[in-house]
Every structure is written in C-alpha cells, then in structure tokens.
Scaffold this motif. Structure first.
Motif, PDB file in Angstrom:
ATOM      1  N   ARG A 201       0.829  -1.210   0.000  1.00  0.00           N
ATOM      2  CA  ARG A 201       0.000   0.000   0.000  1.00  0.00           C
ATOM      3  C   ARG A 201       0.861   1.257   0.000  1.00  0.00           C
ATOM      4  N   ARG A 202       2.015   1.214   0.619  1.00  0.00           N
ATOM      5  CA  ARG A 202       2.907   2.382   0.613  1.00  0.00           C
ATOM      6  C   ARG A 202       3.339   2.699  -0.820  1.00  0.00           C
ATOM      7  N   VAL A 203       3.639   1.661  -1.596  1.00  0.00           N
ATOM      8  CA  VAL A 203       4.005   1.872  -2.993  1.00  0.00           C
ATOM      9  C   VAL A 203       2.807   2.397  -3.771  1.00  0.00           C
ATOM     10  N   LEU A 204       1.630   1.829  -3.543  1.00  0.00           N
ATOM     11  CA  LEU A 204       0.432   2.261  -4.252  1.00  0.00           C
ATOM     12  C   LEU A 204       0.072   3.706  -3.925  1.00  0.00           C
ATOM     13  N   TYR A 209      -0.410   9.300  -7.202  1.00  0.00           N
ATOM     14  CA  TYR A 209      -0.220  10.612  -7.803  1.00  0.00           C
ATOM     15  C   TYR A 209       0.784  10.608  -8.944  1.00  0.00           C
ATOM     16  N   LEU A 210       1.653   9.584  -8.990  1.00  0.00           N
ATOM     17  CA  LEU A 210       2.557   9.480 -10.135  1.00  0.00           C
ATOM     18  C   LEU A 210       1.769   9.281 -11.420  1.00  0.00           C
ATOM     19  N   ARG A 211       0.639   8.604 -11.332  1.00  0.00           N
ATOM     20  CA  ARG A 211      -0.148   8.308 -12.525  1.00  0.00           C
ATOM     21  C   ARG A 211      -0.915   9.518 -13.039  1.00  0.00           C
ATOM     22  N   GLU A 212      -0.996  10.574 -12.246  1.00  0.00           N
ATOM     23  CA  GLU A 212      -1.758  11.751 -12.668  1.00  0.00           C
ATOM     24  C   GLU A 212      -0.818  12.843 -13.149  1.00  0.00           C
ATOM     25  N   ARG A 213      -0.098  12.576 -14.199  1.00  0.00           N
ATOM     26  CA  ARG A 213       0.866  13.527 -14.736  1.00  0.00           C
ATOM     27  C   ARG A 213       0.165  14.593 -15.549  1.00  0.00           C
TER      28      ARG A 213
END
Length: 213
Positions: A201-204, A209-213
């Motif tokens: 979950r820490r990675v997720l 927010y990485l996916r919302e570029r």
C-alpha cells in the motif's frame, strides 16, 4: 550483493563502481550500453542493477526501458535508476508494477555517498526509494486524489515516497510513531487502498499521484 552498472559516462561509471566496491559491494560488470544490460544481469547472476535513464543511441529512455524489461522477465529484481533531471514520467513507468525494489535518484545525489549506499541497500531489501526532489516536484503538481489529505498527511506521504520508515518520519516531523501510523492509515483510507499488505500500500500511495501527470 552482486551489482551491474549501466552508464554511458565513463567517469561516472567508474566512479559508481569505486564507491560500491569501497563499501564491500561486488560490482560484477559495467557497461555503456543499455542493450547489453539484461544479458549481463543473467550472465553474472547479478542481484541489483544501477542504470542511467538516458543512454545511447538516442539518449532518451534506453536505460529506463532496459530496467523495465529486466523486471518484466525477473519480477521484483532490484533496480536503482539514475537521472540527471527530475523526470516524473520515468519514475511513474518504473513504479508501474507496484512491486517495490526500485530506486529513482538524481545523479547529484551520488555525491552524498552515505545516502546513495543506504538507498542501494534498501532497494536490494525490497523497498522503494524516490529522490526527495522528485517527490517534491510531484507533490507540488498533484491536486487529486491528494486533495482529500490534510497538510500533515501530505507531509507524511512525501516522506513515505522518499522511502522513510515510520520511526524516521516520526523523528523528522517531531511526532510519535503512533501518530505516524494513524496518519498513514488515514492516507490509505482516503486513497482507497485496502490491501492487507501495508508495504504494498505504501508503494500504491506513491503511484496514486505518479499516474496523474
């Protein structure tokens, strides 16, 4: 630990090898070609790769693509990727499988030898480590789903993304570990992360927010 280094700059390549060897880390192969990286990892039974994002022939993302390809064939294989600049898209691609054992560091961070070696060991141990400047850039850009987080939760998430453990977060924010755990549970709830695996979950949470570029 058996390390392969892929870096086209000869001076930096040899410097990285010297730093690792000085810490009793075995450097089993070095290369200036991203194309040969996967073969070297297999031939030398490597346990971690240090890879430059931009390598010949186009100096765009050859190293990144080589690292992703290795992890496609060898799930969870530890990779530390080095970049000269903050490249959120590259970080997002590298973390897309959510598996951990990934480091994304700026090359200037190598000068802080202790921090670099510490990051290498933690990635080898399965953790995800992002350069603080990368995290800061991403946090400034993101508004959703982070909009639901409190200021303190955003502070905690930024440190989580940098790879800090709960005790380290508590020390940096001058709060108790129990408070940190409570904030992290709040972050997971607000981001809709309900996996039983807290490490996953820490990675997720970083990926959200990485996916919302």
């Amino acid at each position: 630990m058996r390390v392969v280094i892929a870096e086209d700059d000869a001076l930096l390549r040899e410097g990285l090898a010297a730093l690792l060897r000085a810490e009793a880390i075995e450097v089993v192969a070095v290369t200036d070609s991203a194309a040969s990286l996967e073969d070297l990892v297999g031939a030398h039974d490597a346990s971690l790769a240090v890879v430059d994002v931009r390598m010949p022939p186009t100096w765009t993302d050859e190293g990144l693509r080589a690292a992703i390809e290795i992890r496609r064939h060898r799930p969870d294989f530890p990779v530390v990727v080095l970049s000269a600049h903050v490249e959120p898209a590259a970080a997002g691609q590298l973390l897309a499988d959510g598996a951990g054992s990934v480091g994304y560091l700026l090359k200037e961070r190598v000068a802080a030898v202790g921090d670099f070696i510490h990051a290498v060991h933690r990635v080898a141990g399965g953790e995800t480590i992002l350069d603080p400047e990368v995290v800061s850039t991403l946090m400034q850009r993101r508004r959703s789903p982070l909009a639901a987080l409190t200021g303190r939760e955003r502070d905690v998430l930024e440190l989580v993304a940098q790879g800090a453990r709960n005790g380290e977060i508590a020390a940096k924010l001058n709060v108790s570990e129990a408070a940190v755990s409570k904030h992290i549970r709040g972050i997971f709830d607000k981001l809709g992360l309900h996996s039983e695996d807290a490490g996953h979950r820490r990675v997720l949470a970083v990926l959200s927010y990485l996916r919302e570029r």
